[in-house]
Design a protein around this motif. Structure first.
Motif, PDB file in Angstrom:
ATOM      1  N   MET A  36      23.933  44.378 -28.802  1.00  0.00           N
ATOM      2  CA  MET A  36      23.251  45.662 -28.714  1.00  0.00           C
ATOM      3  C   MET A  36      23.192  46.289 -30.105  1.00  0.00           C
ATOM      4  SD  MET A  36      24.072  48.480 -25.823  1.00  0.00           S
ATOM      5  CE  MET A  36      25.530  49.201 -26.542  1.00  0.00           C
ATOM      6  N   ALA A  37      24.317  46.174 -30.842  1.00  0.00           N
ATOM      7  CA  ALA A  37      24.346  46.707 -32.205  1.00  0.00           C
ATOM      8  C   ALA A  37      23.334  45.969 -33.077  1.00  0.00           C
ATOM      9  CB  ALA A  37      25.751  46.572 -32.785  1.00  0.00           C
ATOM     10  N   ARG A  74      20.521  44.607 -32.139  1.00  0.00           N
ATOM     11  CA  ARG A  74      19.175  45.070 -31.815  1.00  0.00           C
ATOM     12  C   ARG A  74      18.932  46.463 -32.380  1.00  0.00           C
ATOM     13  NH1 ARG A  74      18.741  45.087 -25.861  1.00  0.00           N
ATOM     14  NH2 ARG A  74      20.991  44.771 -25.865  1.00  0.00           N
ATOM     15  N   ALA A  75      19.975  47.288 -32.355  1.00  0.00           N
ATOM     16  CA  ALA A  75      19.826  48.643 -32.891  1.00  0.00           C
ATOM     17  C   ALA A  75      19.628  48.595 -34.402  1.00  0.00           C
ATOM     18  CB  ALA A  75      21.045  49.489 -32.536  1.00  0.00           C
ATOM     19  N   SER A  98      18.468  46.242 -36.117  1.00  0.00           N
ATOM     20  CA  SER A  98      17.177  45.643 -36.468  1.00  0.00           C
ATOM     21  C   SER A  98      16.055  46.668 -36.446  1.00  0.00           C
ATOM     22  CB  SER A  98      16.856  44.481 -35.524  1.00  0.00           C
ATOM     23  OG  SER A  98      16.397  44.974 -34.283  1.00  0.00           O
ATOM     24  N   LYS A  99      16.206  47.751 -35.701  1.00  0.00           N
ATOM     25  CA  LYS A  99      15.146  48.749 -35.638  1.00  0.00           C
ATOM     26  C   LYS A  99      15.342  49.866 -36.645  1.00  0.00           C
ATOM     27  CE  LYS A  99      12.165  47.532 -32.632  1.00  0.00           C
ATOM     28  NZ  LYS A  99      10.897  47.039 -33.077  1.00  0.00           N
ATOM     29  N   ASP A 100      16.584  50.253 -36.894  1.00  0.00           N
ATOM     30  CA  ASP A 100      16.803  51.492 -37.631  1.00  0.00           C
ATOM     31  C   ASP A 100      18.219  51.523 -38.213  1.00  0.00           C
ATOM     32  OD1 ASP A 100      17.013  54.107 -38.472  1.00  0.00           O
ATOM     33  OD2 ASP A 100      15.945  54.935 -36.764  1.00  0.00           O
ATOM     34  N   GLU A 121      19.585  53.554 -40.392  1.00  0.00           N
ATOM     35  CA  GLU A 121      20.210  54.847 -40.561  1.00  0.00           C
ATOM     36  C   GLU A 121      20.751  55.385 -39.239  1.00  0.00           C
ATOM     37  OE1 GLU A 121      18.347  57.296 -43.782  1.00  0.00           O
ATOM     38  OE2 GLU A 121      18.114  58.590 -42.038  1.00  0.00           O
ATOM     39  N   ALA A 145      21.449  53.617 -36.659  1.00  0.00           N
ATOM     40  CA  ALA A 145      22.558  52.749 -36.244  1.00  0.00           C
ATOM     41  C   ALA A 145      23.851  53.224 -36.892  1.00  0.00           C
ATOM     42  CB  ALA A 145      22.265  51.304 -36.629  1.00  0.00           C
ATOM     43  N   VAL A 167      27.606  43.936 -38.945  1.00  0.00           N
ATOM     44  CA  VAL A 167      26.613  43.351 -38.042  1.00  0.00           C
ATOM     45  C   VAL A 167      25.719  42.369 -38.801  1.00  0.00           C
ATOM     46  CG1 VAL A 167      24.630  43.894 -36.576  1.00  0.00           C
ATOM     47  CG2 VAL A 167      26.660  45.331 -36.495  1.00  0.00           C
ATOM     48  N   LEU A 203      24.958  60.406 -44.845  1.00  0.00           N
ATOM     49  CA  LEU A 203      23.754  59.605 -45.094  1.00  0.00           C
ATOM     50  C   LEU A 203      23.229  59.844 -46.512  1.00  0.00           C
ATOM     51  CD1 LEU A 203      21.865  59.930 -41.690  1.00  0.00           C
ATOM     52  CD2 LEU A 203      23.003  57.913 -42.581  1.00  0.00           C
ATOM     53  N   ARG A 257      14.403  59.481 -33.178  1.00  0.00           N
ATOM     54  CA  ARG A 257      14.938  58.192 -33.582  1.00  0.00           C
ATOM     55  C   ARG A 257      15.765  57.493 -32.503  1.00  0.00           C
ATOM     56  NH1 ARG A 257      14.854  58.836 -39.466  1.00  0.00           N
ATOM     57  NH2 ARG A 257      16.091  56.962 -39.746  1.00  0.00           N
ATOM     58  N   PHE A 284      16.348  54.251 -30.105  1.00  0.00           N
ATOM     59  CA  PHE A 284      16.051  52.851 -30.371  1.00  0.00           C
ATOM     60  C   PHE A 284      15.000  52.390 -29.360  1.00  0.00           C
ATOM     61  CE2 PHE A 284      20.443  53.389 -31.874  1.00  0.00           C
ATOM     62  CZ  PHE A 284      20.237  53.085 -33.215  1.00  0.00           C
ATOM     63  N   ASN A 340      13.537  49.679 -28.736  1.00  0.00           N
ATOM     64  CA  ASN A 340      13.665  48.347 -28.142  1.00  0.00           C
ATOM     65  C   ASN A 340      14.861  48.236 -27.205  1.00  0.00           C
ATOM     66  OD1 ASN A 340      15.306  48.738 -30.377  1.00  0.00           O
ATOM     67  ND2 ASN A 340      15.437  46.575 -30.852  1.00  0.00           N
ATOM     68  N   LEU A 341      15.620  49.318 -27.081  1.00  0.00           N
ATOM     69  CA  LEU A 341      16.742  49.323 -26.147  1.00  0.00           C
ATOM     70  C   LEU A 341      16.365  50.155 -24.922  1.00  0.00           C
ATOM     71  CD1 LEU A 341      18.208  48.223 -28.641  1.00  0.00           C
ATOM     72  CD2 LEU A 341      20.116  49.729 -28.132  1.00  0.00           C
ATOM     73  N   ILE A 390      25.033  52.884 -26.647  1.00  0.00           N
ATOM     74  CA  ILE A 390      25.235  52.671 -28.077  1.00  0.00           C
ATOM     75  C   ILE A 390      25.691  53.960 -28.746  1.00  0.00           C
ATOM     76  CG2 ILE A 390      22.972  53.152 -29.153  1.00  0.00           C
ATOM     77  CD1 ILE A 390      23.405  50.241 -30.365  1.00  0.00           C
ATOM     78  N   TYR A 408      29.269  53.765 -29.169  1.00  0.00           N
ATOM     79  CA  TYR A 408      29.613  52.472 -29.758  1.00  0.00           C
ATOM     80  C   TYR A 408      31.074  52.377 -30.210  1.00  0.00           C
ATOM     81  CZ  TYR A 408      29.255  48.316 -32.665  1.00  0.00           C
ATOM     82  OH  TYR A 408      29.446  47.073 -33.208  1.00  0.00           O
TER      83      TYR A 408
END
Lengths: 297, 240
Positions: A169-170, A172-173, A175-177, A179, A181, A191, B55, B91, B93, B95-96, B104, B107
């Motif tokens: 799951m991490a 996939r997260a 891979s998208k974003d 920051e 994540a 990861v 960040l 923001r 995700f 795809n989740l 998540i 997490y």
């Protein structure tokens, strides 16, 4: 062409394709998470072959110790590569990291030439992979059957990892974003390192099976398989793991069948992959199983 | 009674290359309250939040969370301490699935999540209906709900929100602010960055106005709502 000969080619094609699949998974996973084409992946594969030669020929290790050991060494090499060539460029534009990947590839190739010389060495014989079996009039090495079976198990394992575990799951997260994540408390470097570890490990497994089929080991041996497997990954839809396997198998089968049906085209065997790539990019740029993006902004 | 401050920012500066986005600002967030930073685009509000959560690296200054210095820590270490950010633009995700997005959010936690998933689903019934849908298929308002729910899953003691009303229909914005008040009522401290000054000031116990990287005004939400300069600059009412 008789049925027997066709079966023979079919088997060969699937097994070569399975080898491509193993390496293509490494490309596709790294691309999925970093949007990076890891040009050095084919060279990691090459190094795995040299590790095997050293372990078995120079240190006289039994095969069953040597195989896990070289997988481990290759994983370490892959993670080291990520640490030194890609991690420092995490915030840099994508072009920089791409160039770093090309540099890493040249470095490994030339390091191998310098350290091991350009003279091809023979891959150690692994009797239980190279043994020839006859079924009817079809004869094949055991590796021909082992490779596709292994790929199926690995694919199932990876799909489970990616879709049903916290690490997956991490992945996939991340891979998208990156920051966001990070905001979830995900250590993205861990990861990413894990992704390289998996890819490199599979390249090592691929190298063992490859060695049973093509026993010549030389510093540039990773270049052509590397390129072809990259094509396989793009063909299947880069970033998509089943796509990489499918792409690898289509590529392996296509190549073998091309030579089988048109012996006159034997010299174009390697070109087949690139023709396939061009056609695919024209017709379906996302690849066979490439995802359509459903992002909503 | 003196207030207990859970988050204390002192002399914070943030710069991008040579450009100073945040210039030497200081403010504090009392435990259990809603604090808002309002201001125009480019005033440095988002940069402040991003610096708090690691960040962006602060160029100078200190960020203390429950007495502990956060400046210089990595984002995952900061989030683990119990402070989180709902980022600008939601923001989630895409795809989740909705459920995975919630998971998540937790997490770093190793305990059982089912109770908190239920809690978040009670706050946002829409998310429960859509728990198997990919988050990318949700509407903007639903994504905002999900982003807030995801942040809540880490059980933060402070939740920071960057423009939660951005791009949402007025009726949805009202819903978001109702939720913010509800979360706060349940004991979570909230630091809210908004351009929608009217809504933010109504919700806030304490408010700061930022202009070009500096805090230019502060007061309680009601004080600032009544302030003529604020009315003219941010609430669209002309001075008398």
């Amino acid at each position: 062409m008789s049925m027997d000969i066709f079966m023979q080619h079919l088997l060969n094609g699937i097994s070569v394709g399975s080898l491509y699949a193993l390496i293509a998974i490494g490309y596709t996973m790294v691309y999925g998470i970093l949007l990076l084409i890891n040009f050095a992946h084919g060279d990691i594969f090459m190094m795995a072959s040299y590790f095997m030669i050293f372990a078995v020929v120079d240190f006289g290790m039994p095969i069953w110790i040597a195989i896990p050991l070289i997988i481990l060494l290759t994983v370490i090499l892959g993670m080291l590569l990520e640490r030194s060539a890609y991690k420092p460029l995490r915030e840099a534009p994508r072009m920089s990291i791409m160039i770093s990947a090309i540099g890493a590839s040249f470095l490994l190739e030339n390091l191998a030439t310098y350290l091991f010389s350009g003279v091809p060495k023979g891959y150690p014989d692994i009797p239980w992979l190279t043994k020839v079996v006859n079924i009817g009039n079809v004869s094949f090495q055991i590796v021909t059957v082992v490779a596709p079976v292994l790929v199926i198990f690995i694919l199932i394992g990876l799909m489970w990892l990616v879709n049903h575990t916290k690490t997956g799951m991490a992945m996939r997260a991340v891979s998208k974003d990156f920051e966001t994540a990070r905001l979830m408390g995900i250590k993205i470097n861990t990861v990413i390192a894990a992704t390289f570890a998996i890819g490199s490990g599979l390249a090592a497994v691929g190298s063992v099976l490859w060695g049973a089929k093509y026993s010549s080991v030389y510093p540039l041996m990773g270049v052509m398989p590397g390129l072809k497997c990259f094509v396989a990954a793009v063909f299947g839809g880069i970033g998509n793991i089943p796509g990489a396997v499918l792409g690898g198998i289509v590529l392996g089968l296509g190549e073998t069948m091309l030579v089988a049906f048109f012996p006159g085209l034997t010299g174009y065997r390697d070109a087949f992959a690139f023709v396939l790539l061009i056609v695919m990019l024209l017709v379906r740029p996302n690849g066979l199983l490439g995802e359509k993006s459903t992002d909503k902004v | 009674m003196s207030k207990e401050y859970i988050l204390e920012i002192s002399n914070l500066s943030v710069s991008y290359g040579g450009i100073k986005a945040v210039k030497d600002i200081s403010f504090a967030v009392p435990k259990g309250e809603v604090v808002t930073l309002i201001g125009a685009n480019g005033a440095g509000k988002s940069s402040t939040l991003r610096a708090i959560v690691g960040l962006e690296k602060p160029a100078a200054g200190s960020i203390k969370f429950a007495g502990e210095e956060l400046a210089g820590l990595s984002t995952d270490a900061i989030v683990e301490k119990g402070i989180t950010l709902v980022p600008e633009g939601r923001r989630v995700f895409p795809n989740l699935t909705v459920l995975e997005n919630l998971k998540i959010g937790a997490y770093m936690r190793k305990d059982d999540l089912s109770k908190d998933i239920e809690w978040v689903c009670d706050l946002f019934p829409r998310l429960k209906e859509r728990s198997w849908q990919k988050a990318g298929t949700l509407s903007g308002g639903e994504q905002q709900m999900l982003a807030i729910g995801r942040a809540l899953m880490s059980k933060p003691s402070v939740i920071m929100m960057d423009e939660p009303s951005l791009g949402l229909a007025p009726i949805v914005v009202q819903g978001v602010f109702d939720i913010i008040k509800e979360i706060n009522r349940q004991g979570v401290t909230i630091l809210l960055v908004e351009q929608n000054a009217n809504m933010a000031l109504k919700a806030a116990d304490q408010a700061y106005v930022m202009e070009t990287g500096r805090i230019t005004m502060s007061g309680t939400g009601t004080e600032l709502l009544e302030n003529d300069d604020i009315k003219a600059a941010y609430l669209g009412k002309s001075k008398k």
